[in-house]
Design an enzyme around this catalytic site. Structure first.
Site, PDB file in Angstrom:
ATOM      1  N   PHE A   1      -3.841   4.079   1.744  1.00 39.32           N
ATOM      2  CA  PHE A   1      -3.969   4.361   3.170  1.00 39.32           C
ATOM      3  C   PHE A   1      -5.031   5.422   3.439  1.00 39.32           C
ATOM      4  O   PHE A   1      -5.655   5.426   4.510  1.00 39.32           O
ATOM      5  CB  PHE A   1      -2.599   4.813   3.709  1.00 39.32           C
ATOM      6  CG  PHE A   1      -2.529   4.900   5.201  1.00 39.32           C
ATOM      7  CD1 PHE A   1      -2.525   3.754   5.977  1.00 39.32           C
ATOM      8  CD2 PHE A   1      -2.449   6.130   5.833  1.00 39.32           C
ATOM      9  CE1 PHE A   1      -2.443   3.827   7.367  1.00 39.32           C
ATOM     10  CE2 PHE A   1      -2.370   6.216   7.210  1.00 39.32           C
ATOM     11  CZ  PHE A   1      -2.366   5.062   7.981  1.00 39.32           C
TER      12      PHE A   1
ATOM     13  N   TYR B   1       0.833  -1.212   0.000  1.00 37.44           N
ATOM     14  CA  TYR B   1       0.000   0.000   0.000  1.00 37.44           C
ATOM     15  C   TYR B   1       0.863   1.257   0.000  1.00 37.44           C
ATOM     16  O   TYR B   1       2.031   1.241   0.372  1.00 37.44           O
ATOM     17  CB  TYR B   1      -0.967   0.010   1.191  1.00 37.44           C
ATOM     18  CG  TYR B   1      -0.333   0.283   2.543  1.00 37.44           C
ATOM     19  CD1 TYR B   1      -0.308   1.563   3.073  1.00 37.44           C
ATOM     20  CD2 TYR B   1       0.230  -0.751   3.284  1.00 37.44           C
ATOM     21  CE1 TYR B   1       0.257   1.813   4.309  1.00 37.44           C
ATOM     22  CE2 TYR B   1       0.797  -0.512   4.522  1.00 37.44           C
ATOM     23  CZ  TYR B   1       0.803   0.776   5.034  1.00 37.44           C
ATOM     24  OH  TYR B   1       1.364   1.028   6.256  1.00 37.44           O
ATOM     25  N   CYS B   2       0.229   2.339  -0.462  1.00 37.88           N
ATOM     26  CA  CYS B   2       0.827   3.673  -0.411  1.00 37.88           C
ATOM     27  C   CYS B   2      -0.275   4.618   0.059  1.00 37.88           C
ATOM     28  O   CYS B   2      -1.226   4.186   0.701  1.00 37.88           O
ATOM     29  CB  CYS B   2       1.404   4.077  -1.765  1.00 37.88           C
ATOM     30  SG  CYS B   2       0.157   4.258  -3.052  1.00 37.88           S
ATOM     31  N   ARG B   3      -0.172   5.884  -0.276  1.00 34.83           N
ATOM     32  CA  ARG B   3      -1.176   6.840   0.183  1.00 34.83           C
ATOM     33  C   ARG B   3      -2.506   6.657  -0.552  1.00 34.83           C
ATOM     34  O   ARG B   3      -3.563   6.604   0.049  1.00 34.83           O
ATOM     35  CB  ARG B   3      -0.663   8.277  -0.005  1.00 34.83           C
ATOM     36  CG  ARG B   3      -1.509   9.329   0.687  1.00 34.83           C
ATOM     37  CD  ARG B   3      -0.927  10.712   0.503  1.00 34.83           C
ATOM     38  NE  ARG B   3      -0.888  11.083  -0.910  1.00 34.83           N
ATOM     39  CZ  ARG B   3      -1.920  11.568  -1.596  1.00 34.83           C
ATOM     40  NH1 ARG B   3      -3.082  11.762  -1.006  1.00 34.83           N
ATOM     41  NH2 ARG B   3      -1.796  11.872  -2.870  1.00 34.83           N
TER      42      ARG B   3
END
Length: 103
Positions: free
Chosen positions: A93, A64-66
């Site tokens: 996220f 995952y990332c932002r």
């Protein structure tokens, strides 16, 4: 492979071979992260690839990332170097409603 927030969370919960991989910057990680996540910053470029290649390719990676964009690219990079199971968290996220650890 992209998974919805619910699919990602359900699959992760039942996966004994799971590794959570956070590909955000250290500054973003300081704002909070998913429990047990390993952080390798995607923006490191070649160093990201070097670090990823040290990982066990037989594990299942929940990435995952932002927002889900960088993590999608990270999954593609991982697939290209032999990782079979890299799952991208759609929406990242920002949309995560599961547990979070705050610094």
């Amino acid at each position: 492979m992209d998974l919805s927030q619910q699919e990602w969370q359900d699959q992760l919960k039942n996966d004994e071979n799971a590794v959570v991989l956070d590909v955000r910057t250290p500054e973003e990680v300081e704002e909070g992260y998913i429990p047990n996540a390993t952080n390798i910053d995607f923006y490191l470029g070649q160093e990201f690839l070097t670090e990823v290649e040290k990982l066990d390719k037989d594990k299942n990676y929940y990435v995952y990332c932002r927002s889900g964009n960088r993590s999608g690219q990270a999954c593609a990079v991982m697939n290209s170097v032999g990782f079979k199971n890299a799952y991208n968290l759609e929406g990242g996220f920002m949309k995560w409603e599961g547990d979070v650890i705050e610094e």
